[in-house]
Design a protein around this motif. Structure first.
Motif, PDB file in Angstrom:
ATOM      1  N   UNK A 132      73.719  27.485 -32.422  1.00  0.00           N
ATOM      2  CA  UNK A 132      73.909  27.198 -30.995  1.00  0.00           C
ATOM      3  C   UNK A 132      72.677  27.623 -30.200  1.00  0.00           C
ATOM      4  N   UNK A 133      72.236  26.754 -29.310  1.00  0.00           N
ATOM      5  CA  UNK A 133      71.110  27.035 -28.418  1.00  0.00           C
ATOM      6  C   UNK A 133      71.462  26.517 -27.025  1.00  0.00           C
ATOM      7  N   UNK A 134      70.658  26.949 -26.042  1.00  0.00           N
ATOM      8  CA  UNK A 134      70.780  26.382 -24.707  1.00  0.00           C
ATOM      9  C   UNK A 134      69.386  26.059 -24.191  1.00  0.00           C
ATOM     10  N   UNK A 135      69.334  25.176 -23.217  1.00  0.00           N
ATOM     11  CA  UNK A 135      68.089  24.851 -22.534  1.00  0.00           C
ATOM     12  C   UNK A 135      68.351  24.933 -21.043  1.00  0.00           C
ATOM     13  N   UNK A 136      67.368  25.425 -20.307  1.00  0.00           N
ATOM     14  CA  UNK A 136      67.460  25.492 -18.851  1.00  0.00           C
ATOM     15  C   UNK A 136      66.179  24.902 -18.272  1.00  0.00           C
ATOM     16  N   UNK A 137      66.340  24.103 -17.201  1.00  0.00           N
ATOM     17  CA  UNK A 137      65.204  23.376 -16.624  1.00  0.00           C
ATOM     18  C   UNK A 137      65.148  23.620 -15.123  1.00  0.00           C
ATOM     19  N   UNK A 138      63.936  23.944 -14.636  1.00  0.00           N
ATOM     20  CA  UNK A 138      63.716  24.094 -13.208  1.00  0.00           C
ATOM     21  C   UNK A 138      63.826  22.745 -12.515  1.00  0.00           C
ATOM     22  N   UNK A 139      64.369  22.760 -11.290  1.00  0.00           N
ATOM     23  CA  UNK A 139      64.548  21.510 -10.554  1.00  0.00           C
ATOM     24  C   UNK A 139      63.592  21.356  -9.379  1.00  0.00           C
ATOM     25  N   UNK A 140      63.107  22.478  -8.866  1.00  0.00           N
ATOM     26  CA  UNK A 140      62.287  22.420  -7.651  1.00  0.00           C
ATOM     27  C   UNK A 140      63.114  22.246  -6.389  1.00  0.00           C
ATOM     28  N   UNK A 141      64.440  22.183  -6.546  1.00  0.00           N
ATOM     29  CA  UNK A 141      65.348  22.000  -5.405  1.00  0.00           C
ATOM     30  C   UNK A 141      65.859  23.371  -4.972  1.00  0.00           C
TER      31      UNK A 141
END
Length: 142
Positions: A132-141
């Motif tokens: 199991x892994x996760x990913x998180x992404x910046x939105x700039x919002x």
């Protein structure tokens, strides 16, 4: 010797009734954090455990108008997880509330989540399937 056995039995019973005692600790936002800019992605290492496991750091979004705050995109792979802010991580770790935070499921792509009681978010999973892994992404919002 009998007292030691009784202590072991009491601890074992407490652990069975409170699964949060088995996992790792939630990350400390004062020392373990990462600020993501729009489009930047962080991919976790693999999880696999019998208890609660938490991301090794908290994540913040570098928002366009509000400094460090705002929406982040999250996804999980292989097994489900939950994303939440300081209150959610407290509820999971100390109170055992598995429904705190926003539950995310594998195969659903990114889910945009806002930190309701703070400016950071973290990930937690319970009895994660191997890999199991996760990913998180910046939105700039902001």
């Amino acid at each position: 010797m009998v007292n030691n056995i009784k202590k072991d039995i009491a601890l074992d019973n407490e652990t069975k009734s409170n699964p949060t005692l088995k996992g790792s600790f939630p990350p400390d936002p004062a020392t373990s954090y990462r600020v993501l800019v729009a489009g930047e992605v962080y991919n976790s290492q693999k999880f696999s455990s019998n208890g609660w496991q938490f991301s090794g750091m908290v994540f913040l979004n570098k928002g366009a108008s509000h400094g460090v705050n705002g929406w982040l995109d999250w996804k999980t792979n292989v097994d489900s997880g939950t994303v939440g802010d300081s209150q959610d991580m407290y509820n999971i770790y100390y109170l055992g509330w598995a429904t705190s935070g926003i539950i995310i499921y594998p195969g659903n792509g990114y889910k945009r989540i806002y930190p309701t009681t703070g400016q950071w978010l973290a990930y937690a999973t319970y009895k994660a399937k191997a890999g199991t892994t996760y990913s998180v992404r910046g939105t700039g919002i902001g």
